[in-house]
Design a protein around this motif. Structure first.
Motif, PDB file in Angstrom:
ATOM      1  N   ASP A  58       0.858  -1.189   0.000  1.00 29.93           N
ATOM      2  CA  ASP A  58       0.000   0.000   0.000  1.00 29.93           C
ATOM      3  C   ASP A  58       0.893   1.237   0.000  1.00 29.93           C
ATOM      4  O   ASP A  58       2.110   1.138  -0.137  1.00 29.93           O
ATOM      5  N   GLU A  59       0.279   2.399   0.143  1.00 31.24           N
ATOM      6  CA  GLU A  59       1.033   3.650   0.110  1.00 31.24           C
ATOM      7  C   GLU A  59       1.166   4.262   1.502  1.00 31.24           C
ATOM      8  O   GLU A  59       1.485   5.450   1.638  1.00 31.24           O
ATOM      9  N   GLU A  60       0.912   3.473   2.547  1.00 33.40           N
ATOM     10  CA  GLU A  60       0.802   4.053   3.885  1.00 33.40           C
ATOM     11  C   GLU A  60       2.136   4.267   4.594  1.00 33.40           C
ATOM     12  O   GLU A  60       2.234   5.140   5.462  1.00 33.40           O
ATOM     13  N   ASP A  61       3.166   3.484   4.278  1.00 31.66           N
ATOM     14  CA  ASP A  61       4.416   3.611   5.028  1.00 31.66           C
ATOM     15  C   ASP A  61       4.975   5.032   5.019  1.00 31.66           C
ATOM     16  O   ASP A  61       5.339   5.561   6.081  1.00 31.66           O
ATOM     17  N   PRO A  62       5.073   5.698   3.845  1.00 28.54           N
ATOM     18  CA  PRO A  62       5.597   7.071   3.871  1.00 28.54           C
ATOM     19  C   PRO A  62       4.702   8.026   4.646  1.00 28.54           C
ATOM     20  O   PRO A  62       5.194   8.980   5.268  1.00 28.54           O
ATOM     21  N   VAL A  63       3.381   7.779   4.630  1.00 28.67           N
ATOM     22  CA  VAL A  63       2.451   8.642   5.361  1.00 28.67           C
ATOM     23  C   VAL A  63       2.647   8.469   6.868  1.00 28.67           C
ATOM     24  O   VAL A  63       2.690   9.450   7.627  1.00 28.67           O
ATOM     25  N   ILE A  64       2.772   7.218   7.306  1.00 29.23           N
ATOM     26  CA  ILE A  64       3.006   6.957   8.728  1.00 29.23           C
ATOM     27  C   ILE A  64       4.351   7.538   9.156  1.00 29.23           C
ATOM     28  O   ILE A  64       4.470   8.153  10.233  1.00 29.23           O
ATOM     29  N   GLU A  65       5.372   7.376   8.308  1.00 32.36           N
ATOM     30  CA  GLU A  65       6.688   7.931   8.636  1.00 32.36           C
ATOM     31  C   GLU A  65       6.616   9.446   8.786  1.00 32.36           C
ATOM     32  O   GLU A  65       7.157  10.015   9.743  1.00 32.36           O
ATOM     33  N   ALA A  66       5.931  10.127   7.861  1.00 33.56           N
ATOM     34  CA  ALA A  66       5.810  11.582   7.937  1.00 33.56           C
ATOM     35  C   ALA A  66       5.045  12.006   9.188  1.00 33.56           C
ATOM     36  O   ALA A  66       5.415  12.974   9.869  1.00 33.56           O
ATOM     37  N   ALA A  67       3.968  11.265   9.517  1.00 29.16           N
ATOM     38  CA  ALA A  67       3.189  11.591  10.714  1.00 29.16           C
ATOM     39  C   ALA A  67       4.018  11.390  11.977  1.00 29.16           C
ATOM     40  O   ALA A  67       3.936  12.186  12.924  1.00 29.16           O
ATOM     41  N   LEU A  68       4.849  10.345  11.996  1.00 29.25           N
ATOM     42  CA  LEU A  68       5.695  10.084  13.162  1.00 29.25           C
ATOM     43  C   LEU A  68       6.761  11.165  13.310  1.00 29.25           C
ATOM     44  O   LEU A  68       7.017  11.657  14.417  1.00 29.25           O
ATOM     45  N   ARG A  69       7.364  11.553  12.197  1.00 34.76           N
ATOM     46  CA  ARG A  69       8.405  12.587  12.263  1.00 34.76           C
ATOM     47  C   ARG A  69       7.829  13.946  12.664  1.00 34.76           C
ATOM     48  O   ARG A  69       8.559  14.807  13.165  1.00 34.76           O
ATOM     49  N   ALA A  70       6.529  14.139  12.448  1.00 32.14           N
ATOM     50  CA  ALA A  70       5.893  15.411  12.794  1.00 32.14           C
ATOM     51  C   ALA A  70       5.525  15.508  14.275  1.00 32.14           C
ATOM     52  O   ALA A  70       5.161  16.587  14.753  1.00 32.14           O
ATOM     53  N   ARG A  71       5.605  14.414  15.013  1.00 34.15           N
ATOM     54  CA  ARG A  71       5.253  14.437  16.429  1.00 34.15           C
ATOM     55  C   ARG A  71       6.316  15.192  17.230  1.00 34.15           C
ATOM     56  O   ARG A  71       7.481  15.263  16.827  1.00 34.15           O
TER      57      ARG A  71
END
Length: 202
Positions: free
Chosen positions: A69-82
């Motif tokens: 799926d395309e979720e890994d980069p989205v999760i990574e970006a969300a994690l780095r934004a915390r």
């Protein structure tokens, strides 16, 4: 609840994502009609209006069509934004909340997730391949968690934490599937994180 930040993508990458999505959607339609085992890759290619070689360029195996799926980069970006001072598990749980909130606003994405998990639960070849493909998500989490904690990517503690998180997420998704795919998925994920944080304490 804030939405998860989306990583910037160029035109070429957006075209690749659209092609992958077209292949997956065509495959899911055929899997629904004919079953996973009875569906050939050339039939998926024809339905997606691409060549079989294009399918294999994006998905090395038929099982990968279901698992990618395309979720890994989205999760990574969300994690780095915390916030940088959040503990890794707290940050990851909050990042997943943001990503899941965004996904749940997209009915087609939710339908695809349910189809994927039904196939994972019912097709042994997909289940076996899933354990191999988890490594890609592990690489993403390794990097993000190592960066947050200031540890090296190969650090044993980073590897253990990442493996525990991926195992918990996998078991949470399988439990959600076994319970009929109707429970609040984020509640199931929260329960998994509570186990990671506190063990089996009530």
């Amino acid at each position: 609840m804030p939405t998860a930040p989306k990583p910037a993508t160029g035109l070429r990458e957006r075209k690749k994502i659209r092609t992958r999505q077209a292949i997956r959607r065509a495959a899911y339609r055929l899997f629904e009609e004919r079953g996973f085992d009875a569906t050939r890759v050339d039939e998926i290619a024809e339905a997606a209006e691409v060549s079989p070689s294009t399918v294999f360029r994006y998905f090395p195996t038929k099982e990968d069509i279901v698992l990618s799926d395309e979720e890994d980069p989205v999760i990574e970006a969300a994690l780095r934004a915390r916030p940088a001072d959040e503990p890794p598990l707290t940050a990851l749980r909050a990042a997943l909340h943001d990503v899941m909130a965004e996904l749940w606003r997209q009915p087609e994405a939710v339908t695809e997730l349910r189809q994927r998990m039904r196939l994972v639960a019912s097709v042994p070849a997909i289940r076996a391949r899933m354990h191999e493909s988890i490594g890609k998500s592990g690489d993403v989490l390794h990097g993000a968690i190592a960066e947050r904690t200031g540890r090296a990517r190969g650090d044993l503690e980073i590897r253990i934490l990442t493996g525990a998180v991926l195992g918990a997420l996998t078991e949470a998704l399988l439990h959600w599937t076994e319970e009929g795919l109707e429970d609040d998925l984020m509640d199931v994920l929260d329960r998994s994180f509570r186990v990671l944080e506190h063990g089996l304490a009530d």
